[in-house]
Design a protein around this motif. Structure first.
Motif, PDB file in Angstrom:
ATOM      1  N   UNK A 176     -38.977  20.234  44.570  1.00 25.16           N
ATOM      2  CA  UNK A 176     -40.231  19.532  44.265  1.00 25.16           C
ATOM      3  C   UNK A 176     -40.354  19.270  42.768  1.00 25.16           C
ATOM      4  N   UNK A 177     -39.915  20.233  41.935  1.00 26.66           N
ATOM      5  CA  UNK A 177     -39.948  20.036  40.481  1.00 26.66           C
ATOM      6  C   UNK A 177     -39.033  18.892  40.073  1.00 26.66           C
ATOM      7  N   UNK A 178     -37.851  18.833  40.667  1.00 23.29           N
ATOM      8  CA  UNK A 178     -36.905  17.749  40.365  1.00 23.29           C
ATOM      9  C   UNK A 178     -37.465  16.405  40.795  1.00 23.29           C
ATOM     10  N   UNK A 179     -38.084  16.336  41.987  1.00 19.03           N
ATOM     11  CA  UNK A 179     -38.686  15.087  42.467  1.00 19.03           C
ATOM     12  C   UNK A 179     -39.801  14.646  41.533  1.00 19.03           C
ATOM     13  N   UNK A 180     -40.652  15.577  41.120  1.00 19.20           N
ATOM     14  CA  UNK A 180     -41.748  15.231  40.210  1.00 19.20           C
ATOM     15  C   UNK A 180     -41.219  14.733  38.878  1.00 19.20           C
ATOM     16  N   UNK A 181     -40.148  15.339  38.381  1.00 18.49           N
ATOM     17  CA  UNK A 181     -39.573  14.923  37.095  1.00 18.49           C
ATOM     18  C   UNK A 181     -39.005  13.517  37.173  1.00 18.49           C
ATOM     19  N   UNK A 182     -38.168  13.256  38.174  1.00 20.52           N
ATOM     20  CA  UNK A 182     -37.553  11.928  38.323  1.00 20.52           C
ATOM     21  C   UNK A 182     -38.616  10.876  38.574  1.00 20.52           C
ATOM     22  N   UNK A 183     -39.585  11.184  39.433  1.00 17.89           N
ATOM     23  CA  UNK A 183     -40.644  10.219  39.742  1.00 17.89           C
ATOM     24  C   UNK A 183     -41.475   9.902  38.510  1.00 17.89           C
ATOM     25  N   UNK A 184     -41.735  10.898  37.691  1.00 15.09           N
ATOM     26  CA  UNK A 184     -42.509  10.674  36.466  1.00 15.09           C
ATOM     27  C   UNK A 184     -41.763   9.739  35.522  1.00 15.09           C
ATOM     28  N   UNK A 185     -40.448   9.921  35.390  1.00 13.83           N
ATOM     29  CA  UNK A 185     -39.663   9.043  34.523  1.00 13.83           C
ATOM     30  C   UNK A 185     -39.705   7.613  35.033  1.00 13.83           C
ATOM     31  N   UNK A 186     -39.473   7.434  36.324  1.00 13.85           N
ATOM     32  CA  UNK A 186     -39.525   6.073  36.886  1.00 13.85           C
ATOM     33  C   UNK A 186     -40.926   5.494  36.831  1.00 13.85           C
ATOM     34  N   UNK A 187     -41.937   6.333  36.940  1.00  7.97           N
ATOM     35  CA  UNK A 187     -43.321   5.876  36.808  1.00  7.97           C
ATOM     36  C   UNK A 187     -43.556   5.295  35.421  1.00  7.97           C
ATOM     37  N   UNK A 188     -43.074   6.005  34.393  1.00  9.54           N
ATOM     38  CA  UNK A 188     -43.251   5.523  33.018  1.00  9.54           C
ATOM     39  C   UNK A 188     -42.453   4.247  32.781  1.00  9.54           C
ATOM     40  N   UNK A 189     -41.240   4.174  33.360  1.00  9.86           N
ATOM     41  CA  UNK A 189     -40.432   2.954  33.233  1.00  9.86           C
ATOM     42  C   UNK A 189     -41.157   1.774  33.863  1.00  9.86           C
ATOM     43  N   UNK A 190     -41.699   1.971  35.066  1.00  8.14           N
ATOM     44  CA  UNK A 190     -42.422   0.891  35.746  1.00  8.14           C
ATOM     45  C   UNK A 190     -43.649   0.482  34.955  1.00  8.14           C
ATOM     46  N   UNK A 191     -44.372   1.453  34.402  1.00  7.97           N
ATOM     47  CA  UNK A 191     -45.563   1.136  33.620  1.00  7.97           C
ATOM     48  C   UNK A 191     -45.203   0.322  32.387  1.00  7.97           C
ATOM     49  N   UNK A 192     -44.095   0.650  31.714  1.00 10.89           N
ATOM     50  CA  UNK A 192     -43.685  -0.107  30.532  1.00 10.89           C
ATOM     51  C   UNK A 192     -43.240  -1.511  30.901  1.00 10.89           C
ATOM     52  N   UNK A 193     -42.562  -1.649  32.025  1.00 13.24           N
ATOM     53  CA  UNK A 193     -42.164  -2.994  32.466  1.00 13.24           C
ATOM     54  C   UNK A 193     -43.386  -3.838  32.780  1.00 13.24           C
ATOM     55  N   UNK A 194     -44.415  -3.223  33.397  1.00 14.25           N
ATOM     56  CA  UNK A 194     -45.653  -3.964  33.690  1.00 14.25           C
ATOM     57  C   UNK A 194     -46.311  -4.429  32.399  1.00 14.25           C
ATOM     58  N   UNK A 195     -46.310  -3.521  31.381  1.00 14.22           N
ATOM     59  CA  UNK A 195     -46.928  -3.887  30.096  1.00 14.22           C
ATOM     60  C   UNK A 195     -46.209  -5.085  29.465  1.00 14.22           C
ATOM     61  N   UNK A 196     -44.863  -5.059  29.533  1.00 13.52           N
ATOM     62  CA  UNK A 196     -44.090  -6.153  28.943  1.00 13.52           C
ATOM     63  C   UNK A 196     -44.341  -7.460  29.693  1.00 13.52           C
ATOM     64  N   UNK A 197     -44.253  -7.384  31.032  1.00 16.00           N
ATOM     65  CA  UNK A 197     -44.469  -8.608  31.826  1.00 16.00           C
ATOM     66  C   UNK A 197     -45.889  -9.121  31.717  1.00 16.00           C
ATOM     67  N   UNK A 198     -46.868  -8.183  31.650  1.00 16.80           N
ATOM     68  CA  UNK A 198     -48.273  -8.578  31.615  1.00 16.80           C
ATOM     69  C   UNK A 198     -48.591  -9.384  30.362  1.00 16.80           C
ATOM     70  N   UNK A 199     -47.836  -9.183  29.273  1.00 16.79           N
ATOM     71  CA  UNK A 199     -48.092  -9.930  28.031  1.00 16.79           C
ATOM     72  C   UNK A 199     -47.869 -11.424  28.206  1.00 16.79           C
ATOM     73  N   UNK A 200     -47.039 -11.821  29.207  1.00 13.73           N
ATOM     74  CA  UNK A 200     -46.701 -13.232  29.413  1.00 13.73           C
ATOM     75  C   UNK A 200     -47.576 -13.890  30.463  1.00 13.73           C
ATOM     76  N   UNK A 201     -48.658 -13.202  30.872  1.00 18.95           N
ATOM     77  CA  UNK A 201     -49.614 -13.832  31.786  1.00 18.95           C
ATOM     78  C   UNK A 201     -50.631 -14.682  31.033  1.00 18.95           C
ATOM     79  N   UNK A 202     -50.582 -14.640  29.692  1.00 18.39           N
ATOM     80  CA  UNK A 202     -51.511 -15.437  28.880  1.00 18.39           C
ATOM     81  C   UNK A 202     -51.287 -16.936  29.109  1.00 18.39           C
ATOM     82  N   UNK A 203     -52.353 -17.720  29.039  1.00 24.45           N
ATOM     83  CA  UNK A 203     -52.269 -19.183  29.234  1.00 24.45           C
ATOM     84  C   UNK A 203     -51.357 -19.835  28.201  1.00 24.45           C
TER      85      UNK A 203
END
Length: 544
Positions: A18-45
């Motif tokens: 469970x500790x290993x799953x939480x660790x890996x999931x947290x890393x991928x969670x942060x990666x996904x959040x950063x990708x959303x931040x990068x992509x979200x910047x290009x939603x501007x008109x």
């Protein structure tokens, strides 16, 4: 036992997984959040001319779904890691390792530092993903046909003003930041599960620095230990003034030089006393000069020494009684057997036609009966001491039974020249007892009166109530000097006449005591010079 071990092993594996799953999931969670931040910047008109909105929305939707999934896995991993944290021993307590014994505050500080490490690595990863070749790869997925990635990058730089990484090669920055992030998350999870173990063990507060300080302060006020209170007050009195006047440190040193030797001398006396007791010198008394914990400790040591001395005396007494028991049994068996062998030899030499043959046979018969009675008494004593005898409790008039037994034994009292007075009392004293057993006890005590009383004296039998018990008291004047303790007379094969010339087996009192114990009663003896007293205590009706 094997199932318990396996279950514990699985519990530990589940927590680690469970500790290993939480660790890996947290890393991928942060990666996904950063990708959303990068992509979200290009939603501007502003970028509508350069970006394919359909592709951008699809990619953002996918990353949001991944964000939710990894977030769920992270939460589930943390919950399961907490739930399965710790292996339990047979007493139901969590087994603690070295990490679990560190102050909780330090582990909480470690979690905070790991959080800073995660935030720092996330910042480094964001710089990596929002610049260089990584950004070019992201823009390729959303740029419209007819426009180049360089042109879109140029427009985004003008609008967003991003900072570009100067670290080369870029992939080392990306993977290095993710590795640092994973290590920090993993260490934070390990520290968290360690804290959970203490919470499950109910010793979180006890192991914390704050808890130890508060408990120490609490103990100062509630403890009855004078030495501890003095010690705390001495520490406060010595070091507190240093914060006001630094020169006080010299005064503190003088106070330490004065007080420490006083308590050390008491400690040395206690240590010497313990060594003396260890070497078997129980007469050594520990005496300290000052009141406090060392004084109480010295008193406890003196009590222990006294108890050890008494225990040694009891052991020597028990050993002496065992030796006397063996000697008495040997004597009681050997005496009739010797007589029997002697008279049998005489019969062999003189023949059955001898005029003394009948007298020889009568003596052999008497000795045989004595051996038979001795073996019977010994068998009964064994059964009584083990409690392996049937018992039937009924209501009995103790007064009536005592008078009846005295009347039936009147002939042997007359033969022994002993006058027995049974107190005339018409009042009925009812007790709960086994009739046969109680009769045997009283008969045995009165028979002893006929055997061991001084001829020409009187014996007295009284019945009276004593709280929850009824007491039958028998007193007589002994023919022989009673230079022994009453408890010794209760020992098996012990007699009042040391010459052992009477016909008794020495088992009567021991049997009487064991029989009374089976009926929740007791037999107590008393000796006052030549006056011998026996008291039988029997539970009264309604008091059992």
């Amino acid at each position: 036992m094997r199932e318990q071990v396996v279950r514990d092993e699985f519990r530990g594996l589940k927590s680690k997984f469970a500790t290993l799953v939480a660790t890996v999931s947290m890393v991928f969670l942060i990666v996904s959040a950063n990708r959303i931040i990068v992509y979200e910047a290009y939603t501007s008109e502003y970028f509508n001319r350069y970006v394919d909105k359909n592709k951008l929305v699809g990619i953002l939707t996918t990353n949001f779904i991944l964000l939710i999934v990894f977030g769920a896995f992270t939460i589930a991993g943390v919950i399961f890691a907490i739930y399965f944290a710790g292996k339990y021993d047979r007493k139901g307590r969590v087994q603690l390792n070295l990490l679990d014994r560190i102050f909780p505050e330090l582990r909480i500080l470690g979690i905070f530092i790991m959080g800073v490490g995660v935030a720092t690595s996330e910042e480094i990863f964001y710089v990596y993903i929002s610049s260089g070749k990584s950004l070019d790869h992201i823009l390729k997925t959303i740029v419209k046909k007819g426009f180049s990635v360089k042109e879109l990058t140029k427009q985004s730089d003008m609008l967003l003003g991003r900072q570009y990484s100067t670290f080369k090669p870029e992939w080392v920055q990306g993977f290095g930041s993710l590795a640092l992030m994973a290590v920090c998350v993993l260490l934070a999870m390990i520290l968290l599960t360690s804290l959970v173990k203490n919470i499950k063990n109910d010793d979180f507060f006890e192991r914390s620095i704050i808890g130890k300080v508060l408990m120490g302060i609490y103990n100062i006020f509630v403890s009855k230990d004078i030495t501890m209170k003095r010690l705390y007050l001495l520490i406060i009195a010595i070091f507190a003034p240093v914060y006001i006047w630094h020169g006080w440190i010299f005064v503190a040193m003088i106070l330490i030089i004065i007080f420490v030797p006083r308590y050390y001398h008491d400690y040395a006396r206690v240590r010497q006393g313990l060594r003396a007791i260890k070497e078997g010198d129980f007469d050594k008394k520990v005496v300290v000069r000052h009141r406090g914990e060392f004084e109480r400790l010295a008193n406890d040591i003196n009590e222990i020494a006294k108890a050890e001395e008494i225990a040694l005396e009891n052991e020597l007494r028990s050993q002496r009684l065992r030796n006397e028991l063996i000697s008495n049994v040997s004597h009681d068996l050997k005496t009739p057997l010797t007589s029997m062998v002697t008279y049998i030899d005489l019969l062999k030499m003189q023949g059955l036609d001898s005029p003394d043959a009948m007298s020889y046979l009568e003596i052999i018969d008497q000795k045989t009966k004595r051996l038979q009675k001795l073996s019977g008494d010994l068998f009964e004593a064994t059964k009584a001491s083990s409690g392996a005898m049937p018992i039937s409790i009924e209501v009995i008039d103790l007064n009536g039974m005592a008078q009846q037994i005295v009347g039936e034994l009147n002939d042997i009292f007359v033969a022994a020249d002993v006058e027995v007075h049974c107190e005339k009392n018409d009042e009925h004293v009812y007790v709960n007892a086994d009739g046969k057993m109680l009769w045997r006890v009283i008969e045995n005590l009165l028979t002893n009166v006929s055997k061991y009383s001084m001829p020409g004296t009187r014996a007295y039998v009284k019945v009276r109530e004593m709280g929850k018990f009824a007491a039958l008291e028998i007193s007589n004047v002994s023919r022989d000097a009673l230079d022994m303790e009453p408890d010794e007379l209760m020992e098996r094969f012990k007699r009042g006449d040391k010459s052992r010339n009477t016909e008794g087996s020495g088992l009567g009192l021991a049997i009487a005591r064991d029989l009374m114990h089976m009926m929740d009663g007791d037999v107590r003896l008393g000796i006052d010079g030549d006056l011998f007293k026996a008291r039988v205590l029997i539970p009264r009706v309604g008091q059992r």
